[in-house]
Design a protein around this motif. Structure first.
Motif, PDB file in Angstrom:
ATOM      1  N   GLY A  62       0.789  -1.233   0.000  1.00 10.95           N
ATOM      2  CA  GLY A  62       0.000   0.000   0.000  1.00 10.95           C
ATOM      3  C   GLY A  62       0.815   1.274   0.000  1.00 10.95           C
ATOM      4  O   GLY A  62       0.261   2.358   0.228  1.00 10.95           O
ATOM      5  N   PHE A  63       2.126   1.159  -0.263  1.00  7.10           N
ATOM      6  CA  PHE A  63       2.988   2.345  -0.371  1.00  7.10           C
ATOM      7  C   PHE A  63       2.889   3.213   0.888  1.00  7.10           C
ATOM      8  O   PHE A  63       2.298   4.289   0.883  1.00  7.10           O
ATOM      9  N   VAL A  64       3.477   2.699   1.982  1.00  5.23           N
ATOM     10  CA  VAL A  64       3.521   3.336   3.305  1.00  5.23           C
ATOM     11  C   VAL A  64       2.133   3.757   3.801  1.00  5.23           C
ATOM     12  O   VAL A  64       1.987   4.740   4.532  1.00  5.23           O
ATOM     13  N   GLY A  65       1.143   2.986   3.408  1.00  2.00           N
ATOM     14  CA  GLY A  65      -0.191   3.219   3.923  1.00  2.00           C
ATOM     15  C   GLY A  65      -1.044   4.186   3.136  1.00  2.00           C
ATOM     16  O   GLY A  65      -2.180   4.460   3.532  1.00  2.00           O
ATOM     17  N   LEU A  66      -0.549   4.676   2.019  1.00  2.21           N
ATOM     18  CA  LEU A  66      -1.352   5.611   1.228  1.00  2.21           C
ATOM     19  C   LEU A  66      -2.584   4.929   0.644  1.00  2.21           C
ATOM     20  O   LEU A  66      -3.605   5.581   0.389  1.00  2.21           O
ATOM     21  N   PHE A  67      -2.465   3.623   0.429  1.00  2.29           N
ATOM     22  CA  PHE A  67      -3.595   2.845  -0.087  1.00  2.29           C
ATOM     23  C   PHE A  67      -3.912   1.727   0.909  1.00  2.29           C
ATOM     24  O   PHE A  67      -3.134   1.446   1.819  1.00  2.29           O
ATOM     25  N   ASP A  68      -5.059   1.098   0.728  1.00  2.00           N
ATOM     26  CA  ASP A  68      -5.558   0.146   1.722  1.00  2.00           C
ATOM     27  C   ASP A  68      -5.876  -1.212   1.094  1.00  2.00           C
ATOM     28  O   ASP A  68      -7.032  -1.656   1.107  1.00  2.00           O
ATOM     29  N   PRO A  69      -4.862  -1.899   0.551  1.00  2.00           N
ATOM     30  CA  PRO A  69      -5.131  -3.225  -0.024  1.00  2.00           C
ATOM     31  C   PRO A  69      -5.520  -4.257   1.031  1.00  2.00           C
ATOM     32  O   PRO A  69      -6.154  -5.262   0.715  1.00  2.00           O
ATOM     33  N   ALA A  70      -5.168  -4.015   2.304  1.00  2.00           N
ATOM     34  CA  ALA A  70      -5.481  -4.985   3.348  1.00  2.00           C
ATOM     35  C   ALA A  70      -6.991  -5.177   3.494  1.00  2.00           C
ATOM     36  O   ALA A  70      -7.461  -6.292   3.748  1.00  2.00           O
ATOM     37  N   SER A  71      -7.756  -4.115   3.336  1.00  2.00           N
ATOM     38  CA  SER A  71      -9.214  -4.247   3.448  1.00  2.00           C
ATOM     39  C   SER A  71      -9.764  -5.138   2.344  1.00  2.00           C
ATOM     40  O   SER A  71     -10.709  -5.903   2.563  1.00  2.00           O
ATOM     41  N   GLU A  72      -9.184  -5.057   1.148  1.00  2.00           N
ATOM     42  CA  GLU A  72      -9.626  -5.913   0.052  1.00  2.00           C
ATOM     43  C   GLU A  72      -9.249  -7.368   0.294  1.00  2.00           C
ATOM     44  O   GLU A  72      -9.840  -8.272  -0.305  1.00  2.00           O
ATOM     45  N   LEU A  73      -8.268  -7.599   1.177  1.00  2.00           N
ATOM     46  CA  LEU A  73      -7.856  -8.948   1.525  1.00  2.00           C
ATOM     47  C   LEU A  73      -8.542  -9.429   2.807  1.00  2.00           C
ATOM     48  O   LEU A  73      -8.048 -10.326   3.493  1.00  2.00           O
ATOM     49  N   GLN A  74      -9.680  -8.824   3.125  1.00  2.00           N
ATOM     50  CA  GLN A  74     -10.493  -9.207   4.284  1.00  2.00           C
ATOM     51  C   GLN A  74      -9.779  -8.955   5.610  1.00  2.00           C
ATOM     52  O   GLN A  74      -9.902  -9.731   6.564  1.00  2.00           O
ATOM     53  N   LEU A  75      -9.011  -7.869   5.660  1.00  2.00           N
ATOM     54  CA  LEU A  75      -8.385  -7.427   6.907  1.00  2.00           C
ATOM     55  C   LEU A  75      -8.836  -5.994   7.178  1.00  2.00           C
ATOM     56  O   LEU A  75      -8.079  -5.042   7.011  1.00  2.00           O
ATOM     57  N   PRO A  76     -10.092  -5.814   7.614  1.00  2.00           N
ATOM     58  CA  PRO A  76     -10.632  -4.471   7.828  1.00  2.00           C
ATOM     59  C   PRO A  76      -9.978  -3.800   9.026  1.00  2.00           C
ATOM     60  O   PRO A  76      -9.423  -4.465   9.907  1.00  2.00           O
ATOM     61  N   PRO A  77     -10.026  -2.468   9.080  1.00  2.00           N
ATOM     62  CA  PRO A  77      -9.423  -1.747  10.214  1.00  2.00           C
ATOM     63  C   PRO A  77     -10.166  -2.000  11.510  1.00  2.00           C
ATOM     64  O   PRO A  77     -11.399  -2.016  11.547  1.00  2.00           O
ATOM     65  N   GLN A  78      -9.420  -2.224  12.574  1.00  2.00           N
ATOM     66  CA  GLN A  78      -9.968  -2.386  13.920  1.00  2.00           C
ATOM     67  C   GLN A  78      -9.037  -1.665  14.878  1.00  2.00           C
ATOM     68  O   GLN A  78      -7.890  -2.080  15.041  1.00  2.00           O
ATOM     69  N   GLU A  79      -9.533  -0.593  15.487  1.00  2.00           N
ATOM     70  CA  GLU A  79      -8.693   0.212  16.363  1.00  2.00           C
ATOM     71  C   GLU A  79      -9.039  -0.037  17.830  1.00  2.00           C
ATOM     72  O   GLU A  79     -10.188  -0.309  18.172  1.00  2.00           O
ATOM     73  N   THR A  80      -8.040   0.077  18.679  1.00  2.00           N
ATOM     74  CA  THR A  80      -8.243   0.032  20.111  1.00  2.00           C
ATOM     75  C   THR A  80      -7.198   0.920  20.764  1.00  2.00           C
ATOM     76  O   THR A  80      -6.318   1.463  20.074  1.00  2.00           O
ATOM     77  N   ASP A  81      -7.282   1.098  22.075  1.00  2.00           N
ATOM     78  CA  ASP A  81      -6.358   1.995  22.756  1.00  2.00           C
ATOM     79  C   ASP A  81      -6.211   1.572  24.207  1.00  2.00           C
ATOM     80  O   ASP A  81      -6.844   0.605  24.657  1.00  2.00           O
TER      81      ASP A  81
END
Length: 270
Positions: free
Chosen positions: A112-131
Motif C-alpha cells: 500500500g505504499f507506506v499506507g497511502l492505499f488500503d489493499p489490506a481491506s480488500e484482503l479481508q483485513l478491515p481496520p480495527q482500532e483500540t487503545d
C-alpha cells in the motif's frame, strides 16, 4: 505532542451516536456527571477554540484538497498509528487480533505504499482500532467520572490515561519526541493528523442542529461510543440498559427541555 481525541471526536462521534440511536426508542441516557461544572467550562473553551482556529483550518484544508487526496492522507495516518492498536491487542491478551492487525500494517506499509492505499481491506483485513483506555476497561478498571479537558475533549477518569500510555507507541509521538526543529516543526505531522480528522467532521455538523444541549449530546455520544469500543461493537443488553438508565422516554419532558433551551438561547440557530 501526540494526537488528542478532540478532532476525532467531532469527526465521528455524532455520526456514530445518531446511527446507533436511529429508529430506536430507548430510555434516557445516564446523567451522572459529578464534574459537570468544570466540564461545561472546558467544553465552552474547546468550542470557542474550534470556532476560532480549528474549524477554519479544517475548512481551508478541504478547499485545497480533493476527496481522493483526503482519503489517501487519511489512509496514511490510520496506518502509521496502527502500532497503538497492535500493542493494546497484546495487552488485552488478544493474540488473533494482534496478528491480524500486524498483517494489515505490513500489507498496507509495503503493497500500500507506506499506507497511502488500503489493499489490506480488500484482503479481508478491515481496520480495527483500540487503545489503552479500552485495555484498562478490559482489565476491570472502572470508568470513573466523565471528564472534558482543554484541547483534548471528552474522556473519563479511566480513559485519560490512554493519552500518555499510547503516546509511547505512537510513531507520530516518536517523531516529535526525537526532533527539535525550528518553529516546532516536529509537531507538524501530529497537527496535520488532527486537521484531517476535524475535516472529516465538517459534514456531520448538521446533526447538532436543534440539539437542546450540545454538551449533553457529546457526553452521551462519547459514553456510547466507548461502550461499543470496549465490547467490540456488541455490548451486552444489561450493560446498555445500565448506561441508558431505566424507565420509558418521557416525550413531554423532552419537549419541555427543548422549548426551555430555545427560549433561553433565542431560538434554534440555523
Amino acid at each position: 505532542m501526540s494526537p488528542t481525541p478532540t478532532a476525532q471526536l467531532r469527526a465521528g462521534l455524532m455520526a456514530l451516536c445518531v446511527a446507533f440511536l436511529a429508529g430506536c426508542t430507548i430510555a434516557k441516557p445516564r446523567t451522572d456527571d459529578p464534574w459537570e461544572g468544570f466540564n461545561r467550562k472546558m467544553y465552552a473553551f474547546n468550542d470557542a477554540a474550534d470556532k476560532a482556529v480549528i474549524r477554519p483550518t479544517a475548512m481551508a484544508y478541504r478547499k485545497i484538497t480533493s476527496a481522493n487526496m483526503r482519503r489517501v492522507i487519511a489512509n496514511f495516518f490510520a496506518n502509521i498509528r496502527m502500532p497503538i492498536t497492535i500493542v493494546n491487542d497484546l495487552l488485552q491478551v488478544e493474540p488473533k487480533a494482534a496478528l491480524r492487525n500486524t498483517g494489515r500494517f505490513a500489507i498496507n506499509t509495503t503493497i500500500g505504499f507506506v499506507g497511502l492505499f488500503d489493499p489490506a481491506s480488500e484482503l479481508q483485513l478491515p481496520p480495527q482500532e483500540t487503545d489503552f483506555g479500552v485495555t484498562l476497561a478490559k482489565w476491570g478498571v472502572p470508568e470513573g467520572p466523565y471528564l472534558v479537558l482543554p484541547l483534548v475533549g471528552s474522556t473519563s477518569a479511566r480513559d485519560v490515561w490512554r493519552l500518555p500510555a499510547d503516546h509511547y507507541v505512537d510513531p507520530l509521538g516518536w517523531y516529535a519526541d526525537h526532533r527539535d526543529l525550528k518553529f516546532h516543526a516536529e509537531q507538524f505531522p501530529s497537527l496535520m493528523y488532527l486537521v484531517t480528522l476535524r475535516a472529516r467532521g465538517i459534514e456531520a455538523e448538521g446533526l447538532l442542529e436543534g440539539v437542546y444541549d450540545p454538551y449533553v449530546f457529546y457526553r452521551d455520544a462519547y459514553r456510547q461510543r466507548r461502550l461499543y469500543d470496549i465490547y467490540d461493537g456488541q455490548p451486552p443488553a444489561e450493560v446498555i440498559e445500565q448506561m441508558q438508565g431505566t424507565g420509558d422516554v418521557d416525550v413531554d419532558q423532552l419537549l419541555e427541555e427543548q422549548h426551555q433551551y430555545e427560549k433561553k438561547n433565542g431560538g434554534v440557530q440555523p
